[in-house]
Motif scaffolding. Structure first.
Motif, short mmCIF file in Angstrom:
data_model
loop_
_atom_site.label_atom_id
_atom_site.label_comp_id
_atom_site.label_asym_id
_atom_site.label_seq_id
_atom_site.Cartn_x
_atom_site.Cartn_y
_atom_site.Cartn_z
N SER A 188 0.80 -1.22 0.00
CA SER A 188 0.00 0.00 0.00
C SER A 188 0.84 1.27 0.00
CB SER A 188 -0.95 0.01 1.20
OG SER A 188 -0.23 -0.08 2.41
N ARG A 189 2.14 1.16 0.38
CA ARG A 189 3.05 2.31 0.29
C ARG A 189 4.43 1.78 -0.05
NH1 ARG A 189 2.96 6.91 4.97
NH2 ARG A 189 0.84 6.07 5.19
N PRO A 190 4.63 1.34 -1.30
CA PRO A 190 5.85 0.61 -1.67
C PRO A 190 7.13 1.42 -1.62
CG PRO A 190 4.52 1.13 -3.61
CD PRO A 190 3.69 1.48 -2.42
N THR A 191 7.04 2.76 -1.70
CA THR A 191 8.26 3.59 -1.70
C THR A 191 8.60 4.13 -0.32
OG1 THR A 191 7.01 5.60 -2.25
CG2 THR A 191 7.83 4.27 -4.09
N ALA A 192 7.92 3.67 0.71
CA ALA A 192 8.11 4.23 2.06
C ALA A 192 9.55 4.05 2.55
CB ALA A 192 7.13 3.59 3.04
N TRP A 193 10.10 2.85 2.37
CA TRP A 193 11.47 2.60 2.84
C TRP A 193 12.47 3.48 2.10
CZ3 TRP A 193 13.38 0.50 7.03
CH2 TRP A 193 12.63 -0.45 7.74
N GLU A 194 12.31 3.60 0.80
CA GLU A 194 13.22 4.42 0.00
C GLU A 194 13.16 5.88 0.43
OE1 GLU A 194 13.97 5.70 -4.69
OE2 GLU A 194 12.42 4.23 -4.16
N THR A 195 11.94 6.39 0.66
CA THR A 195 11.78 7.77 1.10
C THR A 195 12.44 8.00 2.45
OG1 THR A 195 9.67 7.97 -0.09
CG2 THR A 195 10.08 9.56 1.69
N TRP A 196 12.22 7.07 3.38
CA TRP A 196 12.79 7.21 4.73
C TRP A 196 14.32 7.21 4.67
CZ3 TRP A 196 16.06 4.77 8.05
CH2 TRP A 196 16.00 5.14 9.40
N GLN A 197 14.90 6.28 3.90
CA GLN A 197 16.36 6.20 3.81
C GLN A 197 16.95 7.45 3.18
OE1 GLN A 197 18.03 2.01 2.98
NE2 GLN A 197 15.90 1.83 2.28
N ASN A 198 16.25 8.02 2.21
CA ASN A 198 16.74 9.25 1.57
C ASN A 198 16.72 10.42 2.55
OD1 ASN A 198 17.21 8.03 -0.90
ND2 ASN A 198 15.18 8.52 -1.71
N ILE A 199 15.67 10.51 3.35
CA ILE A 199 15.57 11.60 4.31
C ILE A 199 16.63 11.45 5.41
CG2 ILE A 199 14.10 12.65 6.09
CD1 ILE A 199 11.69 11.95 4.33
N LYS A 200 16.80 10.23 5.91
CA LYS A 200 17.75 9.98 7.00
C LYS A 200 19.19 9.80 6.50
CE LYS A 200 17.00 9.29 10.83
NZ LYS A 200 17.03 10.17 12.03
N GLU A 201 19.33 9.64 5.18
CA GLU A 201 20.65 9.40 4.59
C GLU A 201 21.29 8.16 5.20
OE1 GLU A 201 22.89 13.00 5.01
OE2 GLU A 201 21.81 14.01 3.39
N ILE A 202 20.46 7.14 5.32
CA ILE A 202 20.90 5.84 5.82
C ILE A 202 20.53 4.80 4.76
CG2 ILE A 202 20.52 4.03 7.55
CD1 ILE A 202 19.97 6.23 9.57
N VAL A 203 21.44 3.91 4.44
CA VAL A 203 21.18 2.88 3.45
C VAL A 203 21.31 1.51 4.12
CG1 VAL A 203 21.88 1.84 1.27
CG2 VAL A 203 22.03 4.32 1.58
N PHE A 204 20.25 0.72 3.99
CA PHE A 204 20.29 -0.65 4.52
C PHE A 204 20.78 -1.56 3.40
CE2 PHE A 204 16.88 1.40 6.98
CZ PHE A 204 17.42 1.26 8.25
N GLN A 205 21.96 -2.08 3.55
CA GLN A 205 22.55 -2.94 2.53
C GLN A 205 22.41 -4.40 2.94
OE1 GLN A 205 26.57 -1.48 2.33
NE2 GLN A 205 26.03 0.22 0.95
N ASN A 206 22.23 -5.22 1.89
CA ASN A 206 22.15 -6.68 2.09
C ASN A 206 21.02 -7.08 3.02
OD1 ASN A 206 24.55 -6.91 0.55
ND2 ASN A 206 25.76 -6.47 2.39
N SER A 207 19.97 -6.27 3.06
CA SER A 207 18.84 -6.57 3.94
C SER A 207 17.77 -7.36 3.19
CB SER A 207 18.22 -5.28 4.49
OG SER A 207 19.14 -4.61 5.31
N LYS A 208 17.26 -8.37 3.84
CA LYS A 208 16.15 -9.14 3.27
C LYS A 208 14.86 -8.33 3.41
CE LYS A 208 13.56 -13.42 4.07
NZ LYS A 208 13.47 -14.65 4.92
N THR A 209 13.98 -8.44 2.41
CA THR A 209 12.71 -7.73 2.45
C THR A 209 11.55 -8.72 2.37
OG1 THR A 209 13.63 -5.76 1.38
CG2 THR A 209 11.25 -6.01 1.32
#
Length: 294
Positions: A188-209
């Motif tokens: 229902s909000r597929p871009t939420a994680w991408e938006t949050w990471q861009n705002i916080k400037e944090i990237v979750f690498q190698n994370s399972k979804t």
């Protein structure tokens, strides 16, 4: 003198205000001939002409203008009287269309408090999100996030800015080591994680979804310890307050907001106005409680 039939007066009032027998027929959902017949009967009853017919157009005569002043006042008083009777006969009901997760996780638990304050008002909930058609749904209010364009003729009252936060079980707090945390996402909000990471400037690498269809399923998965969910502060306010979940990074604004939509301005002092004020107050309480909570 015997009064004319109410139907004739109603047809006359509509035609006089519309300035057209054809338009009056459309408004009353009758035929053009029915309008003409009722007007003719009314004129015969009164013994005067009410309309001047010219080239398929109609114009009020002096007598017609006098009668229109009377019928306008009569039907307005009749409408007000009917509304008063309806309001005194039936309890105040506010119908609200609300996104399912917010209704389930935030609003319903707080309605007990609302009913204690306003026992004469009943809130009827309709679980829905996105575009709202007030004519088809017949609801009074709709709580919506401004992630779509609504009609310009709708009234909109801002409730609050949206604030998103990562929530996990306390024992899974991953702020110091988040590289391999499972991310719980929602369709229902597929871009939420991408938006949050861009705002916080944090990237979750190698994370399972893991993707779920709705937010309430993501939150339930987080409660079960399956990973980290990204959710609106309204959806997890009680879980964070009770320490079932923790918000390692707090809650941040994502440049969207929640609004209460209605098809017309909410009448001051009405049940809808009372509910609107109460809702905004409760949201502010949740904001004060959770925004800086870790």
């Amino acid at each position: 003198m015997k009064l004319p039939p109410l139907t004739s007066l109603r047809f006359f009032d509509t035609a006089a205000k519309a300035g057209s027998f054809v338009q009056a027929a459309q408004e009353l959902n009758v035929t053009h001939s029915a309008i003409s017949r009722q007007i003719r009967l009314l004129e015969e009853h009164l013994g005067v002409e009410l309309f001047e017919r010219r080239n398929r157009a109609v114009f009020l005569t002096a007598n017609g203008r006098i009668l229109l002043q009377t019928t306008s006042a009569i039907f307005e008083q009749l409408k007000e009287g009917v509304e008063k009777i309806k309001n005194s006969t039936f309890p105040d009901v506010v119908s609200l269309s609300c996104e399912p997760t917010i209704a389930m996780k935030w609003l319903i638990p707080r309605l007990t408090h609302f009913y204690q304050q306003y026992p004469h008002i009943t809130v009827h909930l309709v679980a829905a999100g996105g575009v709202i058609d007030f004519t088809k749904t017949n609801v009074d209010l709709a709580l919506r996030r401004n992630d779509f364009k609504w009609n310009d003729n709708l009234c909109a009252v801002k409730v609050c800015s949206e604030r998103m936060g990562i929530v996990v079980r306390p024992e899974l707090d991953f702020k110091e080591n988040f590289s391999h945390i499972t991310l719980l996402s929602t369709l229902s909000r597929p871009t939420a994680w991408e938006t949050w990471q861009n705002i916080k400037e944090i990237v979750f690498q190698n994370s399972k979804t893991i993707t779920y269809e709705h937010f309430y399923l993501c939150i339930q998965a987080a409660l079960a310890g399956q990973g980290a969910a990204l959710a609106s502060f309204l959806m997890v306010a009680d879980e964070v307050k009770s320490k079932q979940l923790t918000a390692p990074y707090g809650f941040i604004e994502d440049n969207s907001a929640y609004y209460l939509l209605s098809s017309k301005p909410v009448e001051q002092g009405s049940a809808a106005a009372i509910f609107t004020q109460w809702l905004i107050e409760q949201v502010n309480i949740s904001i004060e409680t959770l925004i800086d909570k870790r």
